[in-house]
Design an enzyme around this catalytic site. Sequence first.
Site, PDB file in Angstrom:
ATOM      1  N   HIS A  47      -6.609  -5.823   2.613  1.00 65.95           N
ATOM      2  CA  HIS A  47      -5.502  -5.200   3.330  1.00 65.95           C
ATOM      3  C   HIS A  47      -4.890  -6.235   4.275  1.00 65.95           C
ATOM      4  O   HIS A  47      -5.602  -6.807   5.107  1.00 65.95           O
ATOM      5  CB  HIS A  47      -5.988  -4.028   4.197  1.00 65.95           C
ATOM      6  CG  HIS A  47      -6.557  -2.867   3.446  1.00 65.95           C
ATOM      7  ND1 HIS A  47      -5.825  -1.743   3.138  1.00 65.95           N
ATOM      8  CD2 HIS A  47      -7.799  -2.645   2.950  1.00 65.95           C
ATOM      9  CE1 HIS A  47      -6.592  -0.861   2.496  1.00 65.95           C
ATOM     10  NE2 HIS A  47      -7.802  -1.397   2.364  1.00 65.95           N
TER      11      HIS A  47
ATOM     12  N   ASP B 285       0.857  -1.192   0.000  1.00 70.33           N
ATOM     13  CA  ASP B 285       0.000   0.000   0.000  1.00 70.33           C
ATOM     14  C   ASP B 285       0.894   1.243   0.000  1.00 70.33           C
ATOM     15  O   ASP B 285       1.850   1.345   0.782  1.00 70.33           O
ATOM     16  CB  ASP B 285      -0.917  -0.009   1.231  1.00 70.33           C
ATOM     17  CG  ASP B 285      -2.043   1.007   1.116  1.00 70.33           C
ATOM     18  OD1 ASP B 285      -3.211   0.590   1.123  1.00 70.33           O
ATOM     19  OD2 ASP B 285      -1.746   2.230   1.035  1.00 70.33           O
ATOM     20  N   ILE B 286       0.605   2.173  -0.873  1.00 78.19           N
ATOM     21  CA  ILE B 286       1.448   3.358  -1.051  1.00 78.19           C
ATOM     22  C   ILE B 286       1.363   4.310   0.146  1.00 78.19           C
ATOM     23  O   ILE B 286       2.238   5.143   0.360  1.00 78.19           O
ATOM     24  CB  ILE B 286       1.058   4.099  -2.366  1.00 78.19           C
ATOM     25  CG1 ILE B 286       2.201   4.968  -2.864  1.00 78.19           C
ATOM     26  CG2 ILE B 286      -0.223   4.888  -2.211  1.00 78.19           C
ATOM     27  CD1 ILE B 286       3.350   4.204  -3.421  1.00 78.19           C
TER      28      ILE B 286
ATOM     29  N   HIS C 225      -9.816  -5.447  -2.945  1.00 78.37           N
ATOM     30  CA  HIS C 225      -8.481  -5.544  -2.359  1.00 78.37           C
ATOM     31  C   HIS C 225      -8.585  -5.911  -0.891  1.00 78.37           C
ATOM     32  O   HIS C 225      -9.425  -5.398  -0.161  1.00 78.37           O
ATOM     33  CB  HIS C 225      -7.669  -4.261  -2.537  1.00 78.37           C
ATOM     34  CG  HIS C 225      -8.390  -3.000  -2.187  1.00 78.37           C
ATOM     35  ND1 HIS C 225      -9.358  -2.442  -2.991  1.00 78.37           N
ATOM     36  CD2 HIS C 225      -8.292  -2.187  -1.104  1.00 78.37           C
ATOM     37  CE1 HIS C 225      -9.810  -1.326  -2.428  1.00 78.37           C
ATOM     38  NE2 HIS C 225      -9.182  -1.159  -1.279  1.00 78.37           N
TER      39      HIS C 225
END
Length: 137
Positions: free
Chosen positions: A95, A29-30, A93
């Site tokens: 996490h 994750d950015i 998505h």
Amino acid sequence: MATIFSRIVAGEIPSYKVAEDENNYAFLDINPVAPGHTLVIPKKEVDYIFDLSDEDYASLQMFAKRVAEAMKRAMPCSRIGVTVMGMEVPHTHIHLIPINAETDMNFFGDKANVSAEEMTRIAQAIAAEMQQHSELY
Ligand code: AMP
């Protein structure tokens, strides 16, 4: 229009790639909640996780399990927390977040400040763990 995550899978946008298989892709994750925060996605562009076919859902979850196991070996943490929300990016998505306490799963507080060099190192460390244990799968 393709989602930003489809464009990452296609290589049009860079990512800190962790792993991929035929159906799924994992990358950091950015804007990580904690160092090592990883997103696991199906390559197929489906917005809501429970709209995936049973087969695609099972494939995604099995892949996420492999990634989480590799993260646990690569990152100092007591376990890998799991969350699915999907309110921001309309592409399923999961996490995966290395945690030591419930409060480490805080999506609404300060984000972890992880340098590009450290993101690269973490992604490579998890990828190496995936490869070293590939015989398990
Ligand atoms: P949500 O849709 O609320 O479950 O969260 C979307 C997540 O995608 C956020 O944690 C973002 O930081 C992350 N994100 C958005 N764009 C990118 C990107 N280009 N690369 C990596 N992660 C991203």
